[in-house]
Design a protein around this motif. Structure first.
Motif, PDB file in Angstrom:
ATOM      1  N   PRO A  40       0.828  -1.208   0.000  1.00 43.48           N
ATOM      2  CA  PRO A  40       0.000   0.000   0.000  1.00 43.48           C
ATOM      3  C   PRO A  40       0.855   1.247   0.000  1.00 43.48           C
ATOM      4  O   PRO A  40       1.911   1.292   0.635  1.00 43.48           O
ATOM      5  CB  PRO A  40      -0.789  -0.128   1.303  1.00 43.48           C
ATOM      6  N   ALA A  41       0.428   2.263  -0.758  1.00 40.53           N
ATOM      7  CA  ALA A  41       1.152   3.528  -0.793  1.00 40.53           C
ATOM      8  C   ALA A  41       0.928   4.279   0.515  1.00 40.53           C
ATOM      9  O   ALA A  41      -0.105   4.127   1.161  1.00 40.53           O
ATOM     10  CB  ALA A  41       0.666   4.375  -1.967  1.00 40.53           C
ATOM     11  N   PRO A  42       1.902   5.096   0.938  1.00 41.62           N
ATOM     12  CA  PRO A  42       1.696   5.894   2.143  1.00 41.62           C
ATOM     13  C   PRO A  42       0.499   6.819   2.008  1.00 41.62           C
ATOM     14  O   PRO A  42       0.186   7.303   0.913  1.00 41.62           O
ATOM     15  CB  PRO A  42       2.998   6.704   2.251  1.00 41.62           C
ATOM     16  N   SER A  43      -0.179   7.061   3.110  1.00 39.34           N
ATOM     17  CA  SER A  43      -1.330   7.952   3.120  1.00 39.34           C
ATOM     18  C   SER A  43      -1.108   9.042   4.150  1.00 39.34           C
ATOM     19  O   SER A  43      -0.261   8.930   5.037  1.00 39.34           O
ATOM     20  CB  SER A  43      -2.602   7.162   3.458  1.00 39.34           C
ATOM     21  N   ASP A  44      -1.877  10.133   4.034  1.00 40.46           N
ATOM     22  CA  ASP A  44      -1.744  11.245   4.967  1.00 40.46           C
ATOM     23  C   ASP A  44      -2.198  10.829   6.362  1.00 40.46           C
ATOM     24  O   ASP A  44      -3.225  10.174   6.534  1.00 40.46           O
ATOM     25  CB  ASP A  44      -2.602  12.421   4.506  1.00 40.46           C
ATOM     26  N   PHE A  45      -1.441  11.208   7.358  1.00 44.68           N
ATOM     27  CA  PHE A  45      -1.864  11.038   8.743  1.00 44.68           C
ATOM     28  C   PHE A  45      -0.959  11.879   9.622  1.00 44.68           C
ATOM     29  O   PHE A  45       0.051  12.423   9.171  1.00 44.68           O
ATOM     30  CB  PHE A  45      -1.815   9.568   9.179  1.00 44.68           C
ATOM     31  N   ASP A 150       1.717  -1.262  11.866  1.00 51.17           N
ATOM     32  CA  ASP A 150       1.715  -0.624  10.551  1.00 51.17           C
ATOM     33  C   ASP A 150       0.590   0.392  10.482  1.00 51.17           C
ATOM     34  O   ASP A 150      -0.509   0.165  11.008  1.00 51.17           O
ATOM     35  CB  ASP A 150       1.548  -1.674   9.454  1.00 51.17           C
ATOM     36  N   HIS A 151       0.880   1.510   9.828  1.00 52.24           N
ATOM     37  CA  HIS A 151      -0.139   2.552   9.687  1.00 52.24           C
ATOM     38  C   HIS A 151       0.225   3.451   8.517  1.00 52.24           C
ATOM     39  O   HIS A 151       1.382   3.872   8.383  1.00 52.24           O
ATOM     40  CB  HIS A 151      -0.237   3.391  10.967  1.00 52.24           C
ATOM     41  N   GLY A 152      -0.747   3.719   7.667  1.00 56.41           N
ATOM     42  CA  GLY A 152      -0.565   4.679   6.590  1.00 56.41           C
ATOM     43  C   GLY A 152       0.550   4.356   5.622  1.00 56.41           C
ATOM     44  O   GLY A 152       1.144   5.262   5.036  1.00 56.41           O
ATOM     45  N   PRO A 189       9.051   2.543   4.065  1.00 55.53           N
ATOM     46  CA  PRO A 189       9.372   3.596   5.046  1.00 55.53           C
ATOM     47  C   PRO A 189       9.247   3.056   6.468  1.00 55.53           C
ATOM     48  O   PRO A 189       8.268   2.401   6.815  1.00 55.53           O
ATOM     49  CB  PRO A 189       8.311   4.665   4.778  1.00 55.53           C
ATOM     50  N   LEU A 190      10.247   3.355   7.280  1.00 58.29           N
ATOM     51  CA  LEU A 190      10.290   2.884   8.661  1.00 58.29           C
ATOM     52  C   LEU A 190      10.293   4.073   9.614  1.00 58.29           C
ATOM     53  O   LEU A 190      10.957   5.085   9.370  1.00 58.29           O
ATOM     54  CB  LEU A 190      11.549   2.060   8.917  1.00 58.29           C
ATOM     55  N   VAL A 191       9.580   3.919  10.721  1.00 52.04           N
ATOM     56  CA  VAL A 191       9.659   4.848  11.840  1.00 52.04           C
ATOM     57  C   VAL A 191       9.992   4.029  13.074  1.00 52.04           C
ATOM     58  O   VAL A 191       9.315   3.042  13.371  1.00 52.04           O
ATOM     59  CB  VAL A 191       8.346   5.624  12.052  1.00 52.04           C
ATOM     60  N   VAL A 192      11.025   4.421  13.777  1.00 49.18           N
ATOM     61  CA  VAL A 192      11.489   3.695  14.955  1.00 49.18           C
ATOM     62  C   VAL A 192      11.294   4.579  16.180  1.00 49.18           C
ATOM     63  O   VAL A 192      11.644   5.768  16.165  1.00 49.18           O
ATOM     64  CB  VAL A 192      12.970   3.297  14.819  1.00 49.18           C
ATOM     65  N   PHE A 193      10.727   4.011  17.233  1.00 48.42           N
ATOM     66  CA  PHE A 193      10.606   4.693  18.510  1.00 48.42           C
ATOM     67  C   PHE A 193      11.533   4.010  19.514  1.00 48.42           C
ATOM     68  O   PHE A 193      11.631   2.780  19.549  1.00 48.42           O
ATOM     69  CB  PHE A 193       9.169   4.624  19.038  1.00 48.42           C
ATOM     70  N   ALA A 194      12.183   4.790  20.339  1.00 52.79           N
ATOM     71  CA  ALA A 194      13.029   4.262  21.411  1.00 52.79           C
ATOM     72  C   ALA A 194      13.026   5.280  22.535  1.00 52.79           C
ATOM     73  O   ALA A 194      12.563   6.418  22.371  1.00 52.79           O
ATOM     74  CB  ALA A 194      14.445   4.003  20.917  1.00 52.79           C
ATOM     75  N   HIS A 195      13.539   4.874  23.690  1.00 49.74           N
ATOM     76  CA  HIS A 195      13.659   5.853  24.776  1.00 49.74           C
ATOM     77  C   HIS A 195      15.020   6.517  24.729  1.00 49.74           C
ATOM     78  O   HIS A 195      15.122   7.727  24.559  1.00 49.74           O
ATOM     79  CB  HIS A 195      13.430   5.205  26.134  1.00 49.74           C
TER      80      HIS A 195
END
Length: 307
Positions: A40-45, A150-152, A189-195
């Motif tokens: 799926p292509a990225p979407s606005d969010f 996964d989102h958007g 596309p990746l988004v990584v969260f860490a402390h």
């Protein structure tokens, strides 16, 4: 608060005198067409990042320690365009050696954030939450300490670099990360969260992850990677190769710039400018943007709002 509150009003309210910062990434999404066929292509969010609330803290660095989190919740609930989700990047609570008090603080934090109008919420532990018991209480109240979703059109990865002794991810989690990434196309596309930061920002102040370089090596083959973290109680933006790293401000007290003084200690509370240096982050992913991917675009802060 008016449900149609705009972003300027949001900043004004949260700032309590012009000190909170909300931020936006232009072109955060990867350009359309970069994904593998069938993906799926990225979407606005957009989403909101909050970090280092330290619920349970009592001390001179923030005489209103019990008030900042409720105000942030109120502000987020008043956004004219509610975020798709909210992520808390660690140190939900302030540390304690008492297991009963640790759970009580987490339970109260959980009760407070239940008041967020956005029900899709993600939580990461910080060392104040998980260091004393290797994440046991956190898992009881919030679930796994590392996970993906996964989102958007984006793949999000939440890492735990606080539960294992020694400020590290650990071999088991790195193996889990490698397995997760192995199934993805390098255009994903990746988004990584860490402390903690995954790179060596200032190890003398525990502003590093012992095996963070191993995680970054696993992420390096992917063309679009952005890391959001907390821990350092201030905004900080750096590139490691093509991977962008963005630290968030705290909701309890700011900390000094890395290595700017002999010891790490909270910036003293200023009664003339209360809440200075505190804030949260509001991020847009725009699939149709002509800007470059977030990993290549400098992070832009909206100006501070004066009273």
């Amino acid at each position: 608060m008016c449900a149609s509150m705009d972003r300027k009003a949001f900043l004004t309210l949260l700032g309590l005198g012009g000190v909170a910062v909300a931020s936006r990434l232009s072109g955060f999404a990867a350009p359309l067409g970069v994904l593998a066929p069938g993906k799926p292509a990225p979407s606005d969010f957009h989403f909101v990042q909050l970090s280092d609330t330290h619920w349970g803290y009592h001390g001179p660095a923030n005489p209103d320690a019990a008030g900042t989190l409720p105000r942030a919740i109120e502000a987020v609930n008043g956004l004219a365009h509610p975020p798709d989700f909210i992520v808390f990047t660690g140190d939900l609570t302030h540390d304690t050696d008492d297991p009963k008090e640790r759970r009580a603080r987490m339970a109260r934090f959980k009760e407070l954030v239940a008041g967020l109008a956005v029900k899709r919420r993600y939580f990461l532990p910080g060392e104040h939450d998980a260091g004393a018991d290797q994440g046991e209480a956190f898992r009881e109240l919030f679930g796994p300490t590392h996970y993906t979703f996964d989102h958007g059109g984006f793949h999000f990865i939440a890492l735990d670099n606080v539960s294992a002794p020694g400020s590290k991810l650990g071999a088991a989690q790195l193996s889990w990360l490698a397995e997760d990434l192995a199934r993805l196309d390098h255009g994903q596309p990746l988004v990584v969260f860490a402390h903690r930061p995954l790179f060596d920002l200032y190890p003398d102040w525990d502003w590093a992850t012992l095996d963070g370089a191993d995680a970054l090596a696993l992420l390096q083959p992917f063309r679009y990677v952005t890391v959001f973290y907390g821990h350092i109680h201030q905004q900080h933006h750096v590139m490691t190769g093509h991977i962008a790293h963005h630290a968030a401000a705290s909701l309890i007290f700011p900390l000094p710039a890395p290595g700017s003084q002999p010891k790490r200690a909270p910036v003293p509370w200023d009664p003339a400018a209360p809440y200075r240096g505190l804030g949260l982050r509001d991020l847009d992913a725009r699939a149709g943007s002509k800007a470059r991917p977030a990993a290549e675009v400098p992070f832009t802060d909206l100006p501070l709002v004066q009273p």
